[in-house]
Motif scaffolding. Structure first.
Motif, PDB file in Angstrom:
ATOM      1  N   PHE A 123      64.631  51.571 -88.313  1.00 12.17           N
ATOM      2  CA  PHE A 123      63.608  52.280 -87.551  1.00 12.17           C
ATOM      3  C   PHE A 123      62.312  52.204 -88.345  1.00 12.17           C
ATOM      4  O   PHE A 123      61.942  53.105 -89.086  1.00 12.17           O
ATOM      5  CB  PHE A 123      64.038  53.729 -87.338  1.00 12.17           C
ATOM      6  N   GLN A 128      57.937  53.792 -85.382  1.00 13.65           N
ATOM      7  CA  GLN A 128      57.669  55.226 -85.404  1.00 13.65           C
ATOM      8  C   GLN A 128      56.248  55.526 -84.956  1.00 13.65           C
ATOM      9  O   GLN A 128      56.001  56.478 -84.203  1.00 13.65           O
ATOM     10  CB  GLN A 128      57.906  55.770 -86.814  1.00 13.65           C
ATOM     11  N   GLN A 129      55.287  54.729 -85.415  1.00 12.10           N
ATOM     12  CA  GLN A 129      53.889  54.956 -85.051  1.00 12.10           C
ATOM     13  C   GLN A 129      53.620  54.709 -83.576  1.00 12.10           C
ATOM     14  O   GLN A 129      52.670  55.259 -83.011  1.00 12.10           O
ATOM     15  CB  GLN A 129      52.991  54.072 -85.920  1.00 12.10           C
ATOM     16  N   TYR A 134      64.486  57.837 -81.883  1.00  7.40           N
ATOM     17  CA  TYR A 134      65.599  57.129 -82.509  1.00  7.40           C
ATOM     18  C   TYR A 134      66.960  57.691 -82.088  1.00  7.40           C
ATOM     19  O   TYR A 134      67.197  58.906 -82.167  1.00  7.40           O
ATOM     20  CB  TYR A 134      65.453  57.208 -84.033  1.00  7.40           C
TER      21      TYR A 134
END
Length: 431
Positions: A123, A128-129, A134
């Motif tokens: 991940f 994430q940005q 997740y």
């Protein structure tokens, strides 16, 4: 006459009269609208215990239809494999797919939800940005569209002895024996994971009404926003590998495998339809890929020592397409799956500069083929388009212009910008 006078003067009666008059016209319009330039694989019937294929000389009888149940809640998932260990190369593709996904939602009915479902080993910060979540499956139809990331370990990295000891494998159904074969026999084939995710990860996408199994280097068009396969047909895109030689070879291989063969060839890498049917085809595709790799390719071919010398007649690089052709041809006969050849809808060129192409063919999905014509993924990644501003293509209605605009905008936008656009996307959806 009095009755007619009463009808024409009464507002409610006038409305009913108008409806009665125009209803047939509406039905005709819908029927025309539903034609989608998609050939349906002919029906299969059993006669006296033998399987027979109905004649398809008149292709007009087998046009697939698509429809717009605008008032229904529909869930769709775009399924992709993302090689985190090659993120430098594949991140630009993910970003332009992400951008086109958001653009598509502008034409999507407000009750529909389309998630971007990514399978990868890590991940990463970039994911994430982008606002991806997740290991969280969709649990209801009203939740906003999401970028969902699920843990998936690449076949060639698997420790077969400890394959069931990984906590991250929450939504996978791993066949250990097949994993051993895949790692042993297909460890040098880089595209095995893109089909294996469909075979193994069904629990993470089973809740969708429709999924699109596709590569990363693609664009969703606005037409995808309101099109779904009609009558549970699985649509497949078009490929570019078929020759007289390999088509004849597939027939012989199918006989050797004790499989059936329905004479459908040049099948693309993109599937759009039922999650269960897609998983069924994926499992058979992997079986066919293993058989082909072991029995129909020499070691020098598997090791790519011949390069593209034998292309297009026989090439190890498109083993996945060969395997899916054998699987699909077998299953349309053996299990009577409904298949539509979406030759003008899926896997369309990003190089078409005809300004009327979108309006005429209404492609759902564009795929970057190996080319240096605009739009070329190779030239984009080399920075050859960096001096072009996307506003140049704001009114361009060609496939090439749309791909250029989506890719260039994705390059100029930050991950935060893309994330915010996703959060606001459904607010601008229209019925």
């Amino acid at each position: 006459m009095r009755t007619l006078s009463f009808i024409t003067k009464n507002p409610i009666c006038r409305i009913l009269l108008i409806i009665i008059i125009i209803q047939p016209l509406i039905l005709i319009e819908i029927a025309v609208f539903r034609l989608s330039h998609t050939q349906i694989v002919p029906c299969i019937q059993v006669v006296h215990g033998k399987t027979e294929q109905i004649n398809i000389n008149n292709k007009n009888e087998y046009l697939a239809r698509v429809y717009q149940p605008l008032s229904s809640s529909i869930l769709r998932g775009i399924i992709i494999f993302y090689p985190h260990d090659q993120e430098i190369s594949f991140l630009p593709e993910l970003l332009w797919l992400y951008r086109s996904w958001i653009e598509m939602m502008k034409t999507e009915p407000s009750l529909w939800r389309t998630d971007l479902v990514i399978y990868t080993g890590v991940f990463t910060l970039n994911l994430q940005q982008l606002g991806c979540i997740y290991n969280r499956i969709r649990t209801n139809k009203s939740e906003s569209p999401q970028c969902r990331v699920f843990y998936y370990q690449r076949v060639h990295l698997r420790d077969i002895q400890n394959i069931n000891n990984t906590d991250n494998q929450l939504y996978q159904q791993i066949d250990i024996n097949r994993s051993i074969l895949l790692k042993t026999r297909l460890k040098t084939y880089e595209y095995v994971d893109s089909i294996n995710i469909v075979a193994e990860c069904y629990p993470s996408f089973a809740m969708y009404d429709y999924i699109v199994r596709t590569d990363i280097d693609v664009f969703l068009t606005p037409y995808f926003g309101h099109f779904v396969p009609y009558n549970d047909i699985l649509l497949v895109g078009r490929g570019g590998y078929a020759t007289k030689f390999n088509t004849g070879r597939f027939r012989r291989i199918a006989r050797d495998m004790n499989w059936l063969y329905g004479n459908i060839t040049n099948i693309g890498s993109t599937w759009y339809g039922s999650p269960r049917v897609a998983q069924r085809i994926a499992n058979f595709t992997l079986e066919a890929m293993l058989y082909l790799s072991i029995n129909e390719f020499t070691q020098p071919e598997r090791e790519r020592k011949l390069g593209i010398l034998l292309w297009p007649d026989w090439h190890y690089g498109v083993l996945l397409l060969y395997g899916s052709e054998l699987a699909i041809n077998h299953l349309i006969l053996a299990e009577n799956i409904k298949l539509g050849l979406a030759n003008t809808l899926l896997d369309q060129f990003t190089t078409t500069n005809n300004p009327y192409d979108f309006e005429k063919n209404k492609p759902l999905h564009l795929h970057c083929w190996h080319t240096y014509k605009q739009f070329s993924k190779f030239l984009f990644k080399r920075g050859k388009y960096n001096d072009i501003h996307p506003r140049k293509f704001i009114n361009d209605t060609s496939a090439s212009g749309f791909a250029m605009r989506m890719a260039l905008e994705s390059r100029l936008m930050s991950s935060t910008d893309l994330k915010e656009q996703l959060m606001n996307a459904k607010n601008s959806s229209i019925l």
